[in-house]
Scaffold this active site. Structure first.
Site, PDB file in Angstrom:
ATOM      1  N   TYR A 134      92.015 -12.590 157.632  1.00 18.17           N
ATOM      2  CA  TYR A 134      93.554 -12.305 157.159  1.00 18.17           C
ATOM      3  C   TYR A 134      94.234 -11.035 158.004  1.00 18.17           C
ATOM      4  O   TYR A 134      94.483 -10.350 157.298  1.00 18.17           O
ATOM      5  CB  TYR A 134      93.329 -11.931 155.341  1.00 18.17           C
ATOM      6  CG  TYR A 134      94.470 -11.726 154.347  1.00 18.17           C
ATOM      7  CD1 TYR A 134      95.208 -12.957 154.048  1.00 18.17           C
ATOM      8  CD2 TYR A 134      94.713 -10.560 153.845  1.00 18.17           C
ATOM      9  CE1 TYR A 134      96.147 -12.707 153.234  1.00 18.17           C
ATOM     10  CE2 TYR A 134      95.851 -10.546 153.088  1.00 18.17           C
ATOM     11  CZ  TYR A 134      96.484 -11.629 152.813  1.00 18.17           C
ATOM     12  OH  TYR A 134      97.432 -11.429 151.908  1.00 18.17           O
ATOM     13  N   ARG A 148     103.606  -7.365 144.794  1.00 16.06           N
ATOM     14  CA  ARG A 148     103.649  -5.833 144.759  1.00 16.06           C
ATOM     15  C   ARG A 148     104.757  -5.511 145.779  1.00 16.06           C
ATOM     16  O   ARG A 148     104.622  -4.911 146.798  1.00 16.06           O
ATOM     17  CB  ARG A 148     102.334  -5.092 145.132  1.00 16.06           C
ATOM     18  CG  ARG A 148     101.159  -5.690 144.272  1.00 16.06           C
ATOM     19  CD  ARG A 148      99.835  -5.040 144.862  1.00 16.06           C
ATOM     20  NE  ARG A 148      99.765  -5.595 146.201  1.00 16.06           N
ATOM     21  CZ  ARG A 148      98.978  -6.814 146.364  1.00 16.06           C
ATOM     22  NH1 ARG A 148      98.580  -7.324 145.794  1.00 16.06           N
ATOM     23  NH2 ARG A 148      98.932  -6.962 147.987  1.00 16.06           N
ATOM     24  N   GLU A 206      97.151 -20.993 161.606  1.00 13.50           N
ATOM     25  CA  GLU A 206      96.124 -20.205 161.990  1.00 13.50           C
ATOM     26  C   GLU A 206      95.648 -20.307 163.379  1.00 13.50           C
ATOM     27  O   GLU A 206      95.509 -21.616 163.845  1.00 13.50           O
ATOM     28  CB  GLU A 206      95.067 -20.094 161.096  1.00 13.50           C
ATOM     29  CG  GLU A 206      95.457 -19.820 159.709  1.00 13.50           C
ATOM     30  CD  GLU A 206      94.355 -19.425 158.750  1.00 13.50           C
ATOM     31  OE1 GLU A 206      93.260 -19.195 159.070  1.00 13.50           O
ATOM     32  OE2 GLU A 206      94.549 -19.395 157.382  1.00 13.50           O
ATOM     33  N   ASP A 238      95.314 -24.308 157.394  1.00 11.66           N
ATOM     34  CA  ASP A 238      94.688 -23.878 156.145  1.00 11.66           C
ATOM     35  C   ASP A 238      95.488 -24.235 154.978  1.00 11.66           C
ATOM     36  O   ASP A 238      96.052 -23.727 154.393  1.00 11.66           O
ATOM     37  CB  ASP A 238      94.472 -22.344 156.218  1.00 11.66           C
ATOM     38  CG  ASP A 238      93.637 -22.036 154.896  1.00 11.66           C
ATOM     39  OD1 ASP A 238      92.905 -22.774 154.171  1.00 11.66           O
ATOM     40  OD2 ASP A 238      93.868 -20.784 154.539  1.00 11.66           O
ATOM     41  N   GLN A 245      96.236 -21.808 143.214  1.00 13.20           N
ATOM     42  CA  GLN A 245      95.871 -20.612 143.976  1.00 13.20           C
ATOM     43  C   GLN A 245      96.035 -19.287 143.052  1.00 13.20           C
ATOM     44  O   GLN A 245      95.456 -18.607 142.650  1.00 13.20           O
ATOM     45  CB  GLN A 245      96.209 -20.468 145.088  1.00 13.20           C
ATOM     46  CG  GLN A 245      95.884 -18.954 145.900  1.00 13.20           C
ATOM     47  CD  GLN A 245      96.263 -18.952 147.557  1.00 13.20           C
ATOM     48  OE1 GLN A 245      97.039 -19.931 148.130  1.00 13.20           O
ATOM     49  NE2 GLN A 245      96.103 -17.963 148.269  1.00 13.20           N
ATOM     50  N   TYR A 249      92.689 -17.721 141.330  1.00 10.47           N
ATOM     51  CA  TYR A 249      92.008 -16.775 142.408  1.00 10.47           C
ATOM     52  C   TYR A 249      91.559 -15.393 142.026  1.00 10.47           C
ATOM     53  O   TYR A 249      90.839 -14.567 142.722  1.00 10.47           O
ATOM     54  CB  TYR A 249      93.128 -16.542 143.691  1.00 10.47           C
ATOM     55  CG  TYR A 249      93.805 -15.414 143.461  1.00 10.47           C
ATOM     56  CD1 TYR A 249      94.989 -15.252 142.853  1.00 10.47           C
ATOM     57  CD2 TYR A 249      93.725 -14.008 144.601  1.00 10.47           C
ATOM     58  CE1 TYR A 249      95.755 -14.025 142.519  1.00 10.47           C
ATOM     59  CE2 TYR A 249      94.489 -13.038 144.282  1.00 10.47           C
ATOM     60  CZ  TYR A 249      95.687 -13.035 143.350  1.00 10.47           C
ATOM     61  OH  TYR A 249      96.558 -12.052 143.425  1.00 10.47           O
ATOM     62  N   THR A 365      96.934 -16.355 158.249  1.00  7.62           N
ATOM     63  CA  THR A 365      97.937 -16.915 158.633  1.00  7.62           C
ATOM     64  C   THR A 365      98.950 -16.159 159.543  1.00  7.62           C
ATOM     65  O   THR A 365      98.939 -14.747 159.274  1.00  7.62           O
ATOM     66  CB  THR A 365      99.008 -17.205 157.567  1.00  7.62           C
ATOM     67  OG1 THR A 365      98.401 -17.792 156.483  1.00  7.62           O
ATOM     68  CG2 THR A 365     100.421 -17.540 157.766  1.00  7.62           C
TER      69      THR A 365
END
Lengths: 432, 432
Positions: A134, A148, A206, A238, A245, A249, A365
């Site tokens: 990530y 957020r 990716e 991906d 998700q 998750y 990504t």
């Protein structure tokens, strides 16, 4: 020969080839007409048949060992030999294929060059474990903002090269069709999930990293040794079911939203081919912490990053009907990796975790800071809120059945031959 | 012979054996004196050598195919044959090993029974992918309470059999020592992490599930067919570094906190051996949702759960010195699984994800509601706040170097022979 002395090949299609000039020489596994798997090297529009060349007696010493280790149509044994074998094979291939090679006649006589268009590409190795990182900080920020807005990056991001285990069994080579997955999703405003086809199907751009030599259980790979454990590079899509998700998750991470398919470009681009396109790690912004010592290496800081242009194109069925070319959705670059590949290797093994030859890493990504650099539709359309308009007159929030996504990569540098990775394609099929 | 007609074996140590009476016949892979890997069956204190028995001509038809598929010291090919091959092999083994077997002389003559104590056990299969579930609802609630006292279970828990991908390369058989991992942790009250040995090392008591027959990419396994895809069962210790986990796991789940080692008991206990210990799914508490249709099957509701007693023991170096026995930390049961194994298989593949023979599932920690049933020290000591006192006079918050954890399982039912799983042991070594 180094990349700094651009050379030509007697294989005419190699010279000026966008992906596979003589300077690239990526390795892969192919078959012809459903026959046995063989290892080969991409050169222009051709594939150089390594197994046949071995039988023709064209390899000696370490280069011979390298090709012998590819027996059975898998590069795992070759990866496990490490850098020396890879370099010896590359040097020999340059001898055989360069314009003035005295061995040209022998190669032609043995019919070692097949038309790539006549060959079927396969996964280059048996993938034991697949880890998805990530490390694209712009992506992490873009996705974090959706959840957020005031605090998009979690406190660990600038200390830990975040990654998680992915599903190895569903990695497939470019060209494999993508069956739209079904699953549980929570409709907006509801408290109970429903079951059905994914309605928010997405791609993720990716870089893929092939692990070379493995390490023993309990023996971390120091960052200074990481290069010996990196076998090569590819492109990786991906595929992501965003609605599945979002519901599944928490608290253990993505699972069925990713495990239905991961596509990779089938050619393994070596560290040697990428050497001219290395660059220093970008300076960390003021206020960012220094990496902990186990993630810090002066050689890695000086040249551990890459300058590789990454591109995503969309080809819809309407574009095909209207004779329109595929439309670019993303143009990004590996420079947006917050952590280097060496840091990923050192981190992954620091707890003693065993890496094995043929393991695959995804970078995560790789978005850039601008909208046209975003590496997923989730980012481009802000979770579907801002649909994009296509040249075909269509709009897209997420991928629709019949859409094909094409990933490409290009390395350019003044005074050096450009090289590419070949394509990573996948077309969406309707849910069963 | 069914389990309901208890039978004796002419292998004396099998009769009344806590784990491996004639009714169990678990499969495994062993070697002697560093020799080649062979498949075998545990019977009392002995291992019945399947490969040698094959060469002695003791197998025909489907049972012969079953043993032939175990060539190379891996059960993957056997798993892929599915239930019929497993049942045929079991029937033949019962013929060969029951008290009144006319074939006893032939088995003894061919020296097919080795002393288990002279053999080394190995992983029974090549594990392509490992998935760890989270179906122990008491554990999920106990852990959730530490983070969210008012709302311990997340909204998806009672709809989704939560799971995540684990690391396959670091699964090892019972007896493998556990090197204390190093990693990043965030000291209490700090904002910057430090690097060093894990200070909160823990065990997790889990049931392991071996996948039998695989499925093709894109073709989900309906819940009614799941039994055909389950190859057997083992014990699994999901060693966990709690301090590393707390710092790394957001947003993509546990990674290095688990990937340093996972231990399993080496014997594959079959569905046939466990048949008498099946039980109906526990009634869901008032107010809990019904499973979505793809997770619902009447046969699974009637007999998809198991009554298997699970035990964790701790043996410290002080206990060894004081000649004390290992001390029980946990006595739990598989009945605390909120989802059945069939539901786990159906869920995992519902998006088209390909399962392969020899894949391993972990159930997730199987705690019961009472403190003595908690399947990890995290739960027993409330995250280290309430240390436990040991018979040796020591206290433990988490595991210390030299501690050995032993998992055991026992199936009991009136009128049936008890069977067990054998042990899953692991001793902690100091960090390097």
């Amino acid at each position: 020969m180094t990349q700094s002395s651009p050379a030509r090949s007697w294989v005419a299609s190699a010279n000026g080839h966008a992906d596979f000039p003589l300077q690239n020489l990526p390795l892969g596994v192919f078959s012809v007409d459903g026959g046995a798997l063989r290892s080969g090297v991409a050169i222009g529009e051709r594939i150089f048949d390594l197994q046949a060349a071995l039988h023709a007696g064209l390899f000696d010493g370490t280069a011979r060992q390298a090709v012998e280790a590819m027996a059975g149509g898998q590069l795992n044994g070759f990866f496990d030999l490490g850098r020396d074998a890879r370099v010896a094979l590359r040097e020999r291939l340059l001898e055989l294929l360069r314009e003035d090679s005295p061995l040209r006649g022998k190669v032609e006589e043995a019919k070692l060059l097949l038309l790539a268009a006549d060959c079927q590409m396969h996964l280059p190795a048996r993938i034991n474990d697949y880890t998805d990182f990530y490390v694209g900080i712009e992506h992490a920020q873009n996705v974090g903002k959706l959840f957020r807005p005031d605090n998009p990056l979690l406190p660990n991001y600038k200390y830990v090269p975040i990654g998680y285990h992915g599903r190895a069994s569903t990695i497939r080579p470019s060209g494999t069709e993508v069956r739209r997955p079904k699953g549980q999703t929570l409709p907006a405003g509801q408290t109970e999930p429903t079951f059905g086809p994914c309605a928010r199907l997405d791609y993720e751009l990716e870089l893929g990293i092939w692990i070379g030599k493995g390490n023993a259980l309990g023996e971390p790979i120091p960052i200074g040794d990481a290069a010996e454990h990196i076998g090569g590079f590819c492109l990786l899509n991906d595929w992501s079911a965003r609605d599945i998700q979002a519901w599944e998750y928490q608290p253990l991470g993505p699972f069925l939203s990713k495990s239905f398919l991961t596509s990779i470009s089938p050619w393994v681009v070596t560290a040697e081919a990428l050497e001219p396109f290395r660059r220093p790690q970008p300076t960390r912004p003021e206020g960012d912490p220094q990496p902990l010592p186990y993630l810090l290496d002066t050689r890695d800081q000086a040249g551990g990053a890459f300058d590789i242009e990454l591109e995503v194109l969309l080809l819809t069925e309407a574009m095909v009907e209207q004779n329109l070319p595929a439309q670019r959705l993303t143009l990004s670059n590996t420079q947006y990796m917050y952590w280097t590949v060496a840091q990923m290797v050192a981190h992954h093994s620091v707890n003693g975790c065993q890496l094995q030859a043929g393991d695959l890493f995804g970078s995560g990504t790789l978005s850039g800071p601008e909208n046209h650099q975003f590496g997923s539709l989730l980012e481009i359309t802000e979770g579907g809120k801002k649909p994009i308009e296509l040249a075909s007159g269509e709009v897209r929030r997420f991928l629709e059945d019949g859409d094909e996504i094409i990933l490409r990569a290009r390395c350019r540098r003044e005074g050096f031959a450009s090289i590419g990775f070949g394509e990573c394609r996948g077309k969406i099929l309707p849910a069963r």
